[in-house]
Design an enzyme around this catalytic site. Structure first.
Site, PDB file in Angstrom:
ATOM      1  N   HIS A   1       0.745  -1.182   0.229  1.00 12.88           N
ATOM      2  CA  HIS A   1      -0.076   0.022  -0.025  1.00 12.88           C
ATOM      3  C   HIS A   1       0.771   1.404   0.027  1.00 12.88           C
ATOM      4  O   HIS A   1       1.697   1.371   0.756  1.00 12.88           O
ATOM      5  CB  HIS A   1      -0.914   0.077   1.254  1.00 12.88           C
ATOM      6  N   SER A   2       0.502   2.077  -0.923  1.00 12.67           N
ATOM      7  CA  SER A   2       1.236   3.605  -0.807  1.00 12.67           C
ATOM      8  C   SER A   2       2.886   3.186  -0.880  1.00 12.67           C
ATOM      9  O   SER A   2       3.294   2.679  -2.052  1.00 12.67           O
ATOM     10  CB  SER A   2       0.635   4.248   0.531  1.00 12.67           C
ATOM     11  N   MET A   3       3.609   3.903  -0.055  1.00 12.68           N
ATOM     12  CA  MET A   3       4.966   3.588  -0.171  1.00 12.68           C
ATOM     13  C   MET A   3       5.428   2.000  -0.219  1.00 12.68           C
ATOM     14  O   MET A   3       6.085   1.740  -0.774  1.00 12.68           O
ATOM     15  CB  MET A   3       5.749   4.370   1.139  1.00 12.68           C
TER      16      MET A   3
ATOM     17  N   GLY B   1       3.914  -0.133  -1.787  1.00 14.56           N
ATOM     18  CA  GLY B   1       3.686  -0.543  -3.098  1.00 14.56           C
ATOM     19  C   GLY B   1       4.957  -0.157  -3.890  1.00 14.56           C
ATOM     20  O   GLY B   1       5.420  -0.932  -4.692  1.00 14.56           O
TER      21      GLY B   1
ATOM     22  N   HIS C   1      -7.402   6.983   0.156  1.00 12.61           N
ATOM     23  CA  HIS C   1      -6.188   6.275  -0.057  1.00 12.61           C
ATOM     24  C   HIS C   1      -6.024   5.156   0.768  1.00 12.61           C
ATOM     25  O   HIS C   1      -5.157   4.229   0.521  1.00 12.61           O
ATOM     26  CB  HIS C   1      -5.139   7.208   0.577  1.00 12.61           C
TER      27      HIS C   1
END
Length: 287
Positions: free
Chosen positions: A78-80, A82, A250
């Site tokens: 997820h996010s960073m 990813g 998000h």
């Protein structure tokens, strides 16, 4: 990194409980996490976002298949997390057979003309931070800590904030303090160009699923980075990877995991488990 991942695989395989804590020693301290699932299941590494912790997957993991006998390493980021997953899948493509990106492109390219200013800003922020002492270990009540986290992360629900704070706070005299290093709030100086991004992307051998939230990270990233969204997404499409946009924000995987759990489960079943079943049934696989 390689030693740490080997440690994760080894420690997870020895866990006998449905959910267990794990810790991987590294030269600068330790990497802490949680292990879900049966001891004979091959691990999937879940990488959390920039200022979150592994509690971010507490609501999603119970909705996914419990016993996945995979012969290769798989990543959900997820996010960073990813972005780390994308980089790892490009650098060690033989180790990863599935990459699931939750509101992340796997890479965030930066305009090369912007990079020097970004790095300068990050370094100046670090120097200013080092001069400040009074705010680094401010003591809160639990409710005030929840309020602060919600103010800083407006895509979190109150329940999601409380989940993250289960491991994001440390009890001290007079209340609690945040356990994370607040330097993560400073400008990230690690940047790559679009050309580097596309080269790294081309080296990924894993099947990729991108789940993007309609009100997700695209609204938060810097303007010069948004211009690179189209070529990065097109590069995934050119390799027949899967891109899905869903309603949500998000932290959709934490706030409303039921929205994305079927997508993640179906992807793993169709792209990984079915493929492995075909391989195991072939005559050559039994030699």
């Amino acid at each position: 990194m390689m030693h740490a991942l080997k440690g994760v695989r080894h420690m997870t395989s020895s866990m006998k409980q449905a959910v267990s804590e794990l810790s991987v020693p590294v030269p600068w301290g330790k990497i802490s996490g949680k292990a879900w699932g049966p001891e004979n299941g091959h691990p999937v590494l879940c990488l959390h976002g920039w200022s979150d912790n592994c509690g971010t997957f507490n609501t999603l993991i119970p909705l996914l298949p419990k016993a996945m006998q995979w012969t290769k390493f798989s990543i959900i980021g997820h996010s960073m997390g990813g972005n780390i997953g994308g980089m790892f899948s490009a650098v060690f493509p033989e180790m990863v057979n599935a990459l699931i990106l939750l509101d992340s492109y796997g890479f965030i390219p930066t305009d090369v003309k912007e990079t020097p200013d970004v790095i300068r800003k990050g370094m100046n922020q670090m120097l200013e931070y080092e001069k400040k002492e009074e705010d680094k270990k401010r003591v809160y009540t639990f409710d005030k800590a929840v309020e602060r986290l919600l103010a800083a992360n407006q895509t979190l629900t109150e329940q999601s904030a409380k989940i993250l704070l289960e491991r994001g706070l440390v009890q001290v005299e007079g209340g609690v303090i945040f356990s994370r290093d607040f330097r993560i709030n400073l400008k990230n100086v690690v940047r790559i160009s679009l050309e580097q991004t596309l080269e790294m992307q081309s080296r990924i051998k894993a099947s990729v699923l991108l789940i993007l939230a309609e009100d997700g990270f695209e609204k938060a990233i810097e303007q010069h980075q948004k211009t690179f969204a189209s070529p990065v997404l097109q590069a995934y499409r050119n390799k027949n990877h899967t891109i899905v946009t869903v309603p949500g924000d998000h932290h959709i995987h934490l706030n409303t995991p039921e929205v994305i759990a079927p997508l993640v489960s179906d992807f793993l079943q169709n792209k990984v488990l079915c493929h492995q079943a075909k391989v195991s049934e072939s005559p050559t696989s039994k030699l």
